[in-house]
Design an enzyme around this catalytic site. Structure first.
Site, short mmCIF file in Angstrom:
data_model
loop_
_atom_site.label_atom_id
_atom_site.label_comp_id
_atom_site.label_asym_id
_atom_site.label_seq_id
_atom_site.Cartn_x
_atom_site.Cartn_y
_atom_site.Cartn_z
N TYR A 14 0.79 -1.22 0.00
CA TYR A 14 0.00 0.00 0.00
C TYR A 14 0.83 1.28 0.00
O TYR A 14 0.27 2.37 -0.16
CB TYR A 14 -0.93 0.02 1.22
N HIS A 19 -4.36 6.15 -1.15
CA HIS A 19 -4.84 6.14 0.24
C HIS A 19 -3.74 6.52 1.22
O HIS A 19 -4.02 6.89 2.35
CB HIS A 19 -5.36 4.74 0.57
N TYR A 63 -5.06 -0.95 9.73
CA TYR A 63 -5.51 -0.55 8.41
C TYR A 63 -6.42 0.67 8.52
O TYR A 63 -6.96 0.98 9.57
CB TYR A 63 -6.19 -1.73 7.70
N ASN A 65 -9.44 1.62 7.89
CA ASN A 65 -10.77 1.61 8.50
C ASN A 65 -10.73 1.29 10.00
O ASN A 65 -11.78 1.27 10.64
CB ASN A 65 -11.71 0.66 7.76
N ASN A 117 -13.65 5.96 5.38
CA ASN A 117 -13.65 4.99 6.49
C ASN A 117 -12.63 5.31 7.57
O ASN A 117 -12.85 5.04 8.74
CB ASN A 117 -13.43 3.58 5.95
#
Length: 194
Positions: A14, A19, A63, A65, A117
């Site tokens: 990631y 994000h 993570y 969320n 989120n």
């Protein structure tokens, strides 16, 4: 004590995705302020900078969320609560925003998570939407059939990434202004330009 909370997802998979643009800015701020490498301590990786004593930059290691869980642990385990820490005045969340094009940013003093989120998790953890956020543009998918989750978990094309990174010096100035003058003053100064 002031807290910059940069939202993102842990792991190499990631690291370079839309994000994680909050983490990218956190890295830039740490370098700008003479901070050492981020070190893992409990629920976050964090650092400080010699140019900004009393400011800590944290990256939740849960993570996106579940960012609020990391924040709750951080507040319980560290000295923020003991010194009268007020998220509305003392915390700024660095977060991606699909409503803004790459290379743009906006400061907000409060507000709903707007479908994000990570912000929803932070708000749930605090029991409030009263905290500042610096929303960093990553743009919308060019086609509404593109899944939004897949979009934010993908890399930007080079031109978009350069645009996003090109806004970082001004975004860093906005963070520094927030530290000195608060979120409302920073909004008035930077939102028309960011």
């Amino acid at each position: 004590m002031r807290l910059l909370l940069a939202l993102g997802n842990p792991g190499a998979k990631y690291r370079d995705t839309r994000h994680n643009i909050g983490w990218w800015l956190a890295d830039r701020l740490a370098h700008r302020w003479g901070g050492g490498p981020f070190r893992v301590d409990g629920p976050t990786a964090w650092t400080t900078g010699t140019a900004r004593p009393g400011v800590e930059i944290h990256k939740p290691l849960a993570y996106m969320n579940r960012s609020g869980e990391s924040l709750a642990r951080l507040l319980a385990e560290r000295r923020f609560d003991a010194r009268g820490f007020d998220p509305a005045a003392d915390m700024l969340v660095l977060v991606d925003d699909v409503a803004l094009p790459a290379g743009r940013f906006r400061l907000r003093a409060r507000g709903s998570p707007g479908g994000h989120n990570g912000l929803a998790s932070i708000s749930a953890s605090l029991g409030s939407d009263e905290y500042g956020r610096l929303r960093l543009g990553v743009g919308r998918p060019p086609d509404e059939r593109i899944d939004l989750v897949a979009w934010v978990l993908s890399r930007m094309p080079r031109a978009e990434e350069e645009g996003a990174l090109g806004a970082f010096p001004r975004a860093a100035e906005a963070v520094e202004y927030w530290l000195e003058h608060g979120v409302e003053a920073a909004m008035n100064r930077f939102n028309r330009l960011g």
